[in-house]
Design an enzyme around this catalytic site. Structure first.
Site, PDB file in Angstrom:
ATOM      1  CE  LYS A 166      -2.388  -0.865   3.734  1.00 58.06           C
ATOM      2  NZ  LYS A 166      -1.760  -2.147   4.141  1.00 58.06           N
ATOM      3  NE  ARG A 169       8.575  -5.068   6.323  1.00 59.65           N
ATOM      4  CZ  ARG A 169       7.495  -4.339   6.571  1.00 59.65           C
ATOM      5  NH1 ARG A 169       6.985  -3.569   5.633  1.00 59.65           N
ATOM      6  NH2 ARG A 169       6.914  -4.381   7.761  1.00 59.65           N
ATOM      7  NE  ARG A 203       2.490  -6.311  11.404  1.00 58.26           N
ATOM      8  CZ  ARG A 203       3.437  -5.952  10.534  1.00 58.26           C
ATOM      9  NH1 ARG A 203       4.600  -6.576  10.528  1.00 58.26           N
ATOM     10  NH2 ARG A 203       3.234  -4.992   9.680  1.00 58.26           N
TER      11      ARG A 203
END
Length: 211
Positions: free
Chosen positions: A16, A126, A166
């Protein structure tokens, strides 16, 4: 084209932020995120609300979650100051979606649809450079400098256990929002499993066709 009102939805790791930055630049609109809006309006007077503190900053300083009604007021303020926008990170639940309908009219709702396995792969891969704050990925975006590579760290919220949790929370709270916009006939699904450039091509074409 008038400056469009765009909502972008997607799970953590869906891309996003990347696509919102592209949209903001291409269509000359504000990138409105809940976090930025909170920081920009943290001294806003909310004493007229029946809340524990008189400013959002006091919640943030205490490390407490800012109540929905305060977040709603801050998002409303941010959107009212923008001619066009891409809204990212709000609404997170159906109640906020109903609030948003009172604040503004949306031209298009984009949903970056990414498989769960791919989301986990993106998030657990990441790495952050603790000296610069820059984000890399062990596979998709490794640093060219070996020295940088040597000091990369995985953030606590990017471990597999945390990522899985999450995504579970996201599904529980935000998937009903996706279904809500789908039922309204305004949701445009984008295949988020593609490379970022291919996703952007689809996003741009969809906005130009619908907004």
């Amino acid at each position: 084209m008038a400056q469009p009102h765009i909502l972008i939805l997607g799970a953590p790791g869906a891309g996003k932020g990347t696509q919102s930055a592209n949209i903001a630049e291409e269509f000359d609109v504000e990138h409105v995120t809940t976090g930025d809006a909170l920081r920009a309006n943290k001294e806003m007077d909310i004493s007229d609300m029946d809340t524990e503190y008189d400013t959002p900053a006091e919640y943030m300083d205490q490390g407490e979650l800012v109540p929905d009604e305060v977040v709603n007021a801050i998002v409303d303020e941010a959107l009212s100051q923008a001619d066009g926008y891409v809204l990212d990170g709000y609404p997170r639940n159906l109640e906020q979606a109903e609030e948003l309908a009172e604040m503004t009219d949306l031209d298009v709702v984009l949903y970056l649809d990414v498989d769960e396995d791919e989301l986990v792969h993106r998030l657990t891969g990441r790495r952050m450079d603790p000296e610069t704050g820059d984000i890399y990925h062990v596979e998709y975006n490794p640093p060219e400098d070996p020295e940088v590579e040597g000091r990369l760290e995985q953030r606590e919220d990017d471990t597999e256990e945390t990522v899985t949790e999450r995504l579970r929370v996201y599904r529980e709270n935000t998937e009903p929002v996706v279904e809500h916009y789908e039922e309204e006939g305004v949701l445009e699904r984008i295949d988020g499993n593609q490379a970022p450039d291919e996703v952007w091509a689809d996003v741009k074409a969809t906005i130009e066709d619908t907004a």
